[in-house]
Design a protein around this motif. Structure first.
Motif, mmCIF file in Angstrom:
data_model
loop_
_atom_site.group_PDB
_atom_site.id
_atom_site.type_symbol
_atom_site.label_atom_id
_atom_site.label_comp_id
_atom_site.label_asym_id
_atom_site.label_seq_id
_atom_site.Cartn_x
_atom_site.Cartn_y
_atom_site.Cartn_z
ATOM 1 N N ALA A 142 -5.977 -14.814 9.235
ATOM 2 C CA ALA A 142 -5.786 -13.579 9.999
ATOM 3 C C ALA A 142 -6.233 -12.351 9.219
ATOM 4 C CB ALA A 142 -4.322 -13.426 10.394
ATOM 5 N N ALA A 143 -6.246 -12.430 7.901
ATOM 6 C CA ALA A 143 -6.656 -11.282 7.089
ATOM 7 C C ALA A 143 -8.127 -10.955 7.285
ATOM 8 C CB ALA A 143 -6.375 -11.552 5.617
ATOM 9 N N LYS A 144 -8.925 -11.937 7.686
ATOM 10 C CA LYS A 144 -10.355 -11.702 7.891
ATOM 11 C C LYS A 144 -10.677 -11.222 9.292
ATOM 12 C CE LYS A 144 -11.657 -14.957 4.392
ATOM 13 N NZ LYS A 144 -12.798 -14.779 3.569
ATOM 14 N N ARG A 145 -9.685 -11.220 10.167
ATOM 15 C CA ARG A 145 -9.910 -10.788 11.545
ATOM 16 C C ARG A 145 -9.606 -9.307 11.693
ATOM 17 N NH1 ARG A 145 -7.651 -15.631 15.388
ATOM 18 N NH2 ARG A 145 -9.093 -17.218 14.618
ATOM 19 N N PRO A 146 -10.226 -8.674 12.700
ATOM 20 C CA PRO A 146 -9.924 -7.252 12.918
ATOM 21 C C PRO A 146 -8.525 -7.094 13.508
ATOM 22 C CG PRO A 146 -11.405 -8.053 14.624
ATOM 23 C CD PRO A 146 -11.261 -9.162 13.616
ATOM 24 N N GLY A 147 -7.966 -5.956 13.299
ATOM 25 C CA GLY A 147 -6.640 -5.673 13.831
ATOM 26 C C GLY A 147 -5.721 -5.216 12.717
ATOM 27 N N SER A 148 -4.477 -5.049 13.071
ATOM 28 C CA SER A 148 -3.481 -4.580 12.115
ATOM 29 C C SER A 148 -3.282 -5.608 11.008
ATOM 30 C CB SER A 148 -2.162 -4.319 12.835
ATOM 31 O OG SER A 148 -1.183 -3.956 11.898
ATOM 32 N N GLN A 149 -3.223 -5.125 9.781
ATOM 33 C CA GLN A 149 -3.091 -6.019 8.631
ATOM 34 C C GLN A 149 -1.714 -5.941 7.983
ATOM 35 O OE1 GLN A 149 -5.591 -8.149 7.793
ATOM 36 N NE2 GLN A 149 -6.691 -7.363 9.547
ATOM 37 N N LEU A 150 -0.803 -5.147 8.540
ATOM 38 C CA LEU A 150 0.506 -4.978 7.920
ATOM 39 C C LEU A 150 1.299 -6.276 7.907
ATOM 40 C CD1 LEU A 150 2.643 -3.111 6.697
ATOM 41 C CD2 LEU A 150 3.465 -2.714 9.021
ATOM 42 N N LEU A 151 1.456 -6.897 9.061
ATOM 43 C CA LEU A 151 2.217 -8.148 9.126
ATOM 44 C C LEU A 151 1.515 -9.268 8.375
ATOM 45 C CD1 LEU A 151 3.495 -8.094 12.815
ATOM 46 C CD2 LEU A 151 4.696 -7.449 10.737
ATOM 47 N N VAL A 152 0.196 -9.223 8.349
ATOM 48 C CA VAL A 152 -0.573 -10.229 7.603
ATOM 49 C C VAL A 152 -0.260 -10.129 6.114
ATOM 50 C CG1 VAL A 152 -2.895 -10.974 6.969
ATOM 51 C CG2 VAL A 152 -2.416 -10.289 9.311
ATOM 52 N N GLY A 153 -0.244 -8.913 5.602
ATOM 53 C CA GLY A 153 0.060 -8.713 4.184
ATOM 54 C C GLY A 153 1.478 -9.127 3.833
ATOM 55 N N ILE A 154 2.426 -8.806 4.718
ATOM 56 C CA ILE A 154 3.808 -9.205 4.477
ATOM 57 C C ILE A 154 3.927 -10.732 4.503
ATOM 58 C CG2 ILE A 154 6.155 -9.098 5.395
ATOM 59 C CD1 ILE A 154 5.477 -6.275 6.403
ATOM 60 N N ALA A 155 3.244 -11.368 5.453
ATOM 61 C CA ALA A 155 3.286 -12.831 5.542
ATOM 62 C C ALA A 155 2.681 -13.474 4.297
ATOM 63 C CB ALA A 155 2.557 -13.306 6.797
ATOM 64 N N ILE A 156 1.584 -12.919 3.794
ATOM 65 C CA ILE A 156 0.973 -13.456 2.569
ATOM 66 C C ILE A 156 1.946 -13.321 1.401
ATOM 67 C CG2 ILE A 156 -0.842 -13.055 0.848
ATOM 68 C CD1 ILE A 156 -2.725 -12.409 3.172
ATOM 69 N N GLY A 157 2.623 -12.182 1.315
ATOM 70 C CA GLY A 157 3.579 -11.978 0.225
ATOM 71 C C GLY A 157 4.757 -12.928 0.294
ATOM 72 N N ILE A 158 5.376 -13.034 1.466
ATOM 73 C CA ILE A 158 6.541 -13.907 1.612
ATOM 74 C C ILE A 158 6.151 -15.370 1.374
ATOM 75 C CG2 ILE A 158 8.232 -14.808 3.254
ATOM 76 C CD1 ILE A 158 8.283 -12.046 4.540
ATOM 77 N N ALA A 159 5.063 -15.810 2.024
ATOM 78 C CA ALA A 159 4.648 -17.208 1.903
ATOM 79 C C ALA A 159 4.191 -17.527 0.480
ATOM 80 C CB ALA A 159 3.542 -17.519 2.902
ATOM 81 N N GLY A 160 3.481 -16.609 -0.147
ATOM 82 C CA GLY A 160 3.005 -16.864 -1.511
ATOM 83 C C GLY A 160 4.143 -16.990 -2.500
ATOM 84 N N VAL A 161 5.105 -16.077 -2.420
ATOM 85 C CA VAL A 161 6.238 -16.131 -3.344
ATOM 86 C C VAL A 161 7.110 -17.357 -3.063
ATOM 87 C CG1 VAL A 161 8.388 -14.955 -3.959
ATOM 88 C CG2 VAL A 161 6.267 -13.678 -3.822
ATOM 89 N N GLY A 162 7.339 -17.651 -1.778
ATOM 90 C CA GLY A 162 8.139 -18.823 -1.435
ATOM 91 C C GLY A 162 7.488 -20.118 -1.878
ATOM 92 N N LEU A 163 6.189 -20.211 -1.666
ATOM 93 C CA LEU A 163 5.457 -21.417 -2.072
ATOM 94 C C LEU A 163 5.469 -21.576 -3.590
ATOM 95 C CD1 LEU A 163 3.874 -23.647 -0.644
ATOM 96 C CD2 LEU A 163 1.813 -22.306 -0.955
ATOM 97 N N LEU A 164 5.265 -20.482 -4.295
ATOM 98 C CA LEU A 164 5.294 -20.528 -5.755
ATOM 99 C C LEU A 164 6.679 -20.934 -6.259
ATOM 100 C CD1 LEU A 164 3.658 -19.947 -8.343
ATOM 101 C CD2 LEU A 164 4.538 -17.626 -8.239
ATOM 102 N N GLY A 165 7.723 -20.384 -5.654
ATOM 103 C CA GLY A 165 9.082 -20.745 -6.053
ATOM 104 C C GLY A 165 9.394 -22.206 -5.807
ATOM 105 N N LEU A 166 8.948 -22.737 -4.665
ATOM 106 C CA LEU A 166 9.198 -24.155 -4.377
ATOM 107 C C LEU A 166 8.433 -25.071 -5.317
ATOM 108 C CD1 LEU A 166 9.328 -24.313 -0.487
ATOM 109 C CD2 LEU A 166 11.144 -24.846 -2.091
#
Length: 176
Positions: free
Chosen positions: A139-163
């Motif tokens: 979704a980060a490569k698609r046009p449109g709002s990137q706010l929720l995309v950035g938050i999702a990348i942050g949450i998923a990245g930190v959660g995945l790293l923690g697991l």
């Protein structure tokens, strides 16, 4: 013109009267008259007012005018929104497992039940974080709002790293 101001010389740096300073060998600088002052501001008349350009202003005579692409009317980035929801739900699930772990230890099954439930929910969290991260990166490569995309990348990245770190540390505990 006046001479430039120079800072006072400290007493230790005063010239010694026994050794007078040598006279300069350069001729004195010529004095020029001051430059004339320019007027403050020049007022120019207002330029001609042009009508707004039509939508197909780039069309040449003899060539058809192509309409411009319509602007997207949909709200934001739906794939980014889906990734955000998956990341938040997975983070909530991981939080609930963490909060209810002490109660699972006190249940009738004890340590074995807690280990099985935590392992199953850990795998589900791993898959949820991975899915959210992949969807958010797409979704980060698609046009449109990137706010929720950035938050999702942050949450998923930190959660995945923690697991991953949690799984790795529990694997090392089995060997030592």
């Amino acid at each position: 013109m006046s001479e430039p101001q120079q800072p006072p010389v400290p007493p230790s740096a005063q010239p010694n009267p026994a050794f007078p300073p040598a006279p300069p060998h350069l001729p004195a600088a010529p004095q020029y008259p001051a430059a004339p002052q320019a007027p403050a501001a020049v007022q120019y008349p207002a330029g001609p007012q042009y009508p707004p350009t039509p939508q197909n202003a780039g069309a040449q005579p003899g060539y058809p005018a192509y309409p411009t692409a319509p602007k997207p009317t949909g709200p934001g980035n739906p794939l980014g929104r889906i990734a955000f929801v998956i990341a938040v739900v997975t983070a909530g699930l991981s939080l609930l497992v963490t909060l209810f772990t002490p109660f699972l230890y006190m249940s009738t099954g004890g340590f074995e039940t807690t280990t099985v439930i935590s392992g199953i929910l850990g795998v589900i969290s791993l898959l949820g974080y991975a899915a959210a991260l992949v969807l958010a990166l797409i979704a980060a490569k698609r046009p449109g709002s990137q706010l929720l995309v950035g938050i999702a990348i942050g949450i998923a990245g930190v959660g995945l790293l923690g697991l991953v770190i949690s799984f790795a540390s529990s694997t090392f505990y089995r060997f030592f």
